[in-house]
Write an enzyme that holds these catalytic residues in place. Sequence first.
Site, mmCIF file in Angstrom:
data_model
loop_
_atom_site.group_PDB
_atom_site.id
_atom_site.type_symbol
_atom_site.label_atom_id
_atom_site.label_comp_id
_atom_site.label_asym_id
_atom_site.label_seq_id
_atom_site.Cartn_x
_atom_site.Cartn_y
_atom_site.Cartn_z
ATOM 1 N N ARG A 78 24.015 68.861 -7.660
ATOM 2 C CA ARG A 78 25.228 70.019 -8.465
ATOM 3 C C ARG A 78 25.870 69.995 -7.963
ATOM 4 O O ARG A 78 27.540 69.595 -7.618
ATOM 5 C CB ARG A 78 24.009 70.757 -8.057
ATOM 6 C CG ARG A 78 24.546 72.502 -8.502
ATOM 7 C CD ARG A 78 26.189 73.231 -7.645
ATOM 8 N NE ARG A 78 25.503 73.222 -6.505
ATOM 9 C CZ ARG A 78 26.445 73.978 -5.332
ATOM 10 N NH1 ARG A 78 27.462 73.901 -5.537
ATOM 11 N NH2 ARG A 78 25.949 74.424 -3.924
ATOM 12 N N ASP A 79 26.250 69.877 -6.447
ATOM 13 C CA ASP A 79 27.145 70.228 -5.593
ATOM 14 C C ASP A 79 28.555 68.718 -5.477
ATOM 15 O O ASP A 79 29.543 68.926 -5.714
ATOM 16 C CB ASP A 79 27.240 70.696 -4.189
ATOM 17 C CG ASP A 79 28.541 71.212 -2.971
ATOM 18 O OD1 ASP A 79 29.509 70.431 -3.022
ATOM 19 O OD2 ASP A 79 28.414 72.332 -2.667
ATOM 20 N N HIS A 112 24.698 75.034 5.441
ATOM 21 C CA HIS A 112 25.208 74.455 4.470
ATOM 22 C C HIS A 112 26.862 74.048 4.682
ATOM 23 O O HIS A 112 27.914 74.565 4.263
ATOM 24 C CB HIS A 112 25.269 74.820 3.280
ATOM 25 C CG HIS A 112 26.030 74.260 1.898
ATOM 26 N ND1 HIS A 112 25.399 74.242 0.606
ATOM 27 C CD2 HIS A 112 27.123 73.735 1.400
ATOM 28 C CE1 HIS A 112 26.618 73.518 -0.145
ATOM 29 N NE2 HIS A 112 27.500 73.997 -0.170
ATOM 30 N N HIS A 136 29.976 71.615 4.560
ATOM 31 C CA HIS A 136 30.685 69.815 3.792
ATOM 32 C C HIS A 136 31.611 70.047 5.747
ATOM 33 O O HIS A 136 31.349 70.334 6.664
ATOM 34 C CB HIS A 136 31.686 70.918 2.782
ATOM 35 C CG HIS A 136 31.105 71.510 2.068
ATOM 36 N ND1 HIS A 136 31.476 70.819 0.723
ATOM 37 C CD2 HIS A 136 30.310 72.239 1.767
ATOM 38 C CE1 HIS A 136 30.506 71.016 -0.116
ATOM 39 N NE2 HIS A 136 30.154 72.547 0.382
ATOM 40 N N CYS A 168 34.014 71.714 -3.888
ATOM 41 C CA CYS A 168 33.818 73.125 -4.801
ATOM 42 C C CYS A 168 35.420 72.799 -5.662
ATOM 43 O O CYS A 168 36.698 72.992 -4.860
ATOM 44 C CB CYS A 168 33.584 74.854 -4.091
ATOM 45 S SG CYS A 168 33.650 75.667 -5.034
ATOM 46 N N ASN A 173 30.221 67.007 1.551
ATOM 47 C CA ASN A 173 28.806 67.112 2.318
ATOM 48 C C ASN A 173 28.092 67.085 3.091
ATOM 49 O O ASN A 173 28.459 65.115 2.920
ATOM 50 C CB ASN A 173 27.161 67.919 1.387
ATOM 51 C CG ASN A 173 27.841 69.121 0.226
ATOM 52 O OD1 ASN A 173 27.605 70.472 1.017
ATOM 53 N ND2 ASN A 173 28.475 69.079 -1.481
HETATM 54 P P1 HMG Z 1 33.775 85.098 -16.475
HETATM 55 O O1 HMG Z 1 35.272 84.522 -17.721
HETATM 56 O O2 HMG Z 1 34.141 86.538 -15.948
HETATM 57 O O3 HMG Z 1 32.591 85.670 -17.421
HETATM 58 O O4 HMG Z 1 33.192 83.866 -15.649
HETATM 59 P P2 HMG Z 1 31.723 86.173 -19.164
HETATM 60 O O5 HMG Z 1 31.203 87.355 -18.808
HETATM 61 O O6 HMG Z 1 33.805 87.076 -19.174
HETATM 62 O O7 HMG Z 1 32.404 84.944 -19.988
HETATM 63 C C1 HMG Z 1 33.309 84.233 -20.183
HETATM 64 C C2 HMG Z 1 32.002 83.075 -20.951
HETATM 65 O O8 HMG Z 1 31.556 82.663 -20.448
HETATM 66 C C3 HMG Z 1 32.060 84.224 -22.243
HETATM 67 O O9 HMG Z 1 31.820 82.923 -23.229
HETATM 68 C C4 HMG Z 1 30.449 83.974 -21.578
HETATM 69 O O10 HMG Z 1 29.227 83.742 -23.013
HETATM 70 C C5 HMG Z 1 29.746 82.716 -20.646
HETATM 71 P P3 HMG Z 1 32.577 83.204 -24.513
HETATM 72 O O11 HMG Z 1 32.228 84.551 -25.094
HETATM 73 O O12 HMG Z 1 34.302 82.926 -23.953
HETATM 74 O O13 HMG Z 1 32.574 82.012 -25.585
HETATM 75 N N1 HMG Z 1 29.835 82.671 -20.176
HETATM 76 C C6 HMG Z 1 28.483 81.648 -19.774
HETATM 77 N N2 HMG Z 1 28.536 80.242 -19.691
HETATM 78 C C7 HMG Z 1 27.283 79.599 -19.850
HETATM 79 N N3 HMG Z 1 26.333 79.755 -18.474
HETATM 80 C C8 HMG Z 1 26.710 80.923 -17.780
HETATM 81 C C9 HMG Z 1 27.647 81.569 -18.324
HETATM 82 N N4 HMG Z 1 27.755 83.364 -17.780
HETATM 83 C C10 HMG Z 1 29.086 83.869 -18.904
HETATM 84 N N5 HMG Z 1 26.019 81.956 -16.017
HETATM 85 C C11 HMG Z 1 31.505 82.703 -14.702
HETATM 86 C C12 HMG Z 1 32.188 84.061 -14.945
HETATM 87 C C13 HMG Z 1 30.656 83.712 -13.099
HETATM 88 C C14 HMG Z 1 30.564 82.552 -15.756
HETATM 89 C C15 HMG Z 1 32.446 81.851 -14.276
HETATM 90 O O14 HMG Z 1 33.243 82.340 -13.029
HETATM 91 C C16 HMG Z 1 31.721 81.132 -13.775
HETATM 92 O O15 HMG Z 1 31.010 80.684 -14.795
HETATM 93 N N6 HMG Z 1 31.893 80.026 -12.551
HETATM 94 C C17 HMG Z 1 31.255 79.172 -11.818
HETATM 95 C C18 HMG Z 1 32.261 78.728 -10.718
HETATM 96 C C19 HMG Z 1 31.229 77.550 -10.036
HETATM 97 O O16 HMG Z 1 29.996 76.896 -10.330
HETATM 98 N N7 HMG Z 1 31.699 77.343 -8.962
HETATM 99 C C20 HMG Z 1 30.833 76.246 -7.592
HETATM 100 C C21 HMG Z 1 29.641 76.516 -7.621
HETATM 101 S S1 HMG Z 1 30.027 77.507 -6.049
HETATM 102 C C22 HMG Z 1 29.891 76.339 -4.408
HETATM 103 O O17 HMG Z 1 30.469 75.413 -5.239
HETATM 104 C C23 HMG Z 1 29.693 77.151 -3.197
HETATM 105 C C24 HMG Z 1 28.638 76.488 -2.470
HETATM 106 O O18 HMG Z 1 28.084 74.901 -2.680
HETATM 107 C C25 HMG Z 1 28.067 76.679 -0.963
HETATM 108 C C26 HMG Z 1 29.703 75.935 -0.525
HETATM 109 O O19 HMG Z 1 30.367 75.303 -0.096
HETATM 110 O O20 HMG Z 1 30.482 77.167 -0.014
HETATM 111 C C27 HMG Z 1 26.897 76.675 -3.663
HETATM 112 MG MG MG Z 2 28.711 73.876 -1.159
#
Ligand code: HMG
Ligand code: MG
Length: 350
Positions: free
Chosen positions: A13-14, A205, A207, A238, A247
């Site tokens: 994933r990450d 966690h 990095h 990310c 990581n």
């Molecule tokens: P948004 O655009 O504000 O959401 O995104 P929305 O509710 O307005 O929906 C927009 C569109 O997304 C719609 O589709 C929804 O159906 C769809 P459309 O009508 O335009 O065709 N949608 C989804 N589709 C699939 N799965 C879903 C989903 N939800 C809505 N779950 C949202 C808000 C949260 C969805 C968006 O910002 C997003 O997906 N963000 C993900 C960001 C991400 O994954 N970042 C990386 C992970 S975090 C990380 O890496 C840190 C970590 O490792 C720890 C660290 O290192 O610090 C964990």
């Molecule tokens: Mg991370």
Amino acid sequence: MVETISIFEVGPRDGLQNIKNEIPVNKKIELINILSTTGIGKIECGSFVSAKWVPQMRGTNEIFEEIIRVDGVKYTALTPNLKGFENALHAKVDEVAVFAAASETFSQKNVNCSIDESLARFRDLFKKAREKKVPVRGYVSCIVECPYEGKISPESVLKVASQLLDMGCYEVSLGDTIGKGTPKTIEELLKVLCSEINQKKLAGHFHDTSDTAIRNVEIGLKYGLSTFDSAVGGLGGCPYAPGAKGNLNTRSLIEAFGINSFNEDLDLDKIRPKSFNNKFEELSKFPSSRRDISMILDDYVKFEDIKTIAYNLESRILKDVNLFDEYKGKNIGDKKKSFAVSFTFNDSKK
Ligand code: HMG
Ligand code: MG
């Protein structure tokens, strides 16, 4: 000091969310199937997020359908909202993780809403998770520094971590998203967190941008944390955190503390280059020879990515990529488009 450590493998994933090119689903499945045989107990296999936001995580559904599940291994995924959770349920995920941040700007960039709004979105998810008895893990990003706001106070992290635990997370993983944490800043943070939160509910966690992840784990252990996230090959980052590098490398974590320090019955041989021959990507021989990192990479991992991976592993500028002697003079195409490389770095660390 904690005696046994548990690994939470986040590479699929990450690690893969930050590779520029989309990796084919079958390659991700291969990677997860190999990781399943290493003895590691938890593997984060993908994210049920919007593919518009993170196209690299497209196909997480198929991954869960097709991986060969090994008894005793928990297969997990990120879920940002109820929609993601429902998709995860459908895919028979063993546990999910919600993610929030201690920085307002990062929260906006990563999930398109404020910290409070992101937590509010989780309420329905937690309700359903309780009904379905699915364990929920939490992440707090930017525990030390934010790529947009700079330094983040321990109190801001405490606030979000406590809220996540109150909502029902069984554990909160502390994300040093851009890898700026040092033993000093991690200690300052843990002093504050562990005065309010049972340390058994916290995980690290880290990095490894600044080459401090192992030392940060040592501080975590000193404060009673026992679960640490790491990624195969030191991959990771990310897409919404510029400067987020790899990581903590799973193999480095194991080597740093010794295989007997881990809860799991780990098979280090399985986390060695040969088992990855012709597979998606290779674990490094790192850190036994820090100047000669070897990897097997398929050719859709472009040179830019190789440079990033090398940089992630070493924080060094890549000088050259050399073919392994055994591959010289051979048609790389015969190797199912895989090729083997070793890296040479410029002398000075960046
Ligand atoms: P948004 O655009 O504000 O959401 O995104 P929305 O509710 O307005 O929906 C927009 C569109 O997304 C719609 O589709 C929804 O159906 C769809 P459309 O009508 O335009 O065709 N949608 C989804 N589709 C699939 N799965 C879903 C989903 N939800 C809505 N779950 C949202 C808000 C949260 C969805 C968006 O910002 C997003 O997906 N963000 C993900 C960001 C991400 O994954 N970042 C990386 C992970 S975090 C990380 O890496 C840190 C970590 O490792 C720890 C660290 O290192 O610090 C964990
Ligand atoms: Mg991370």
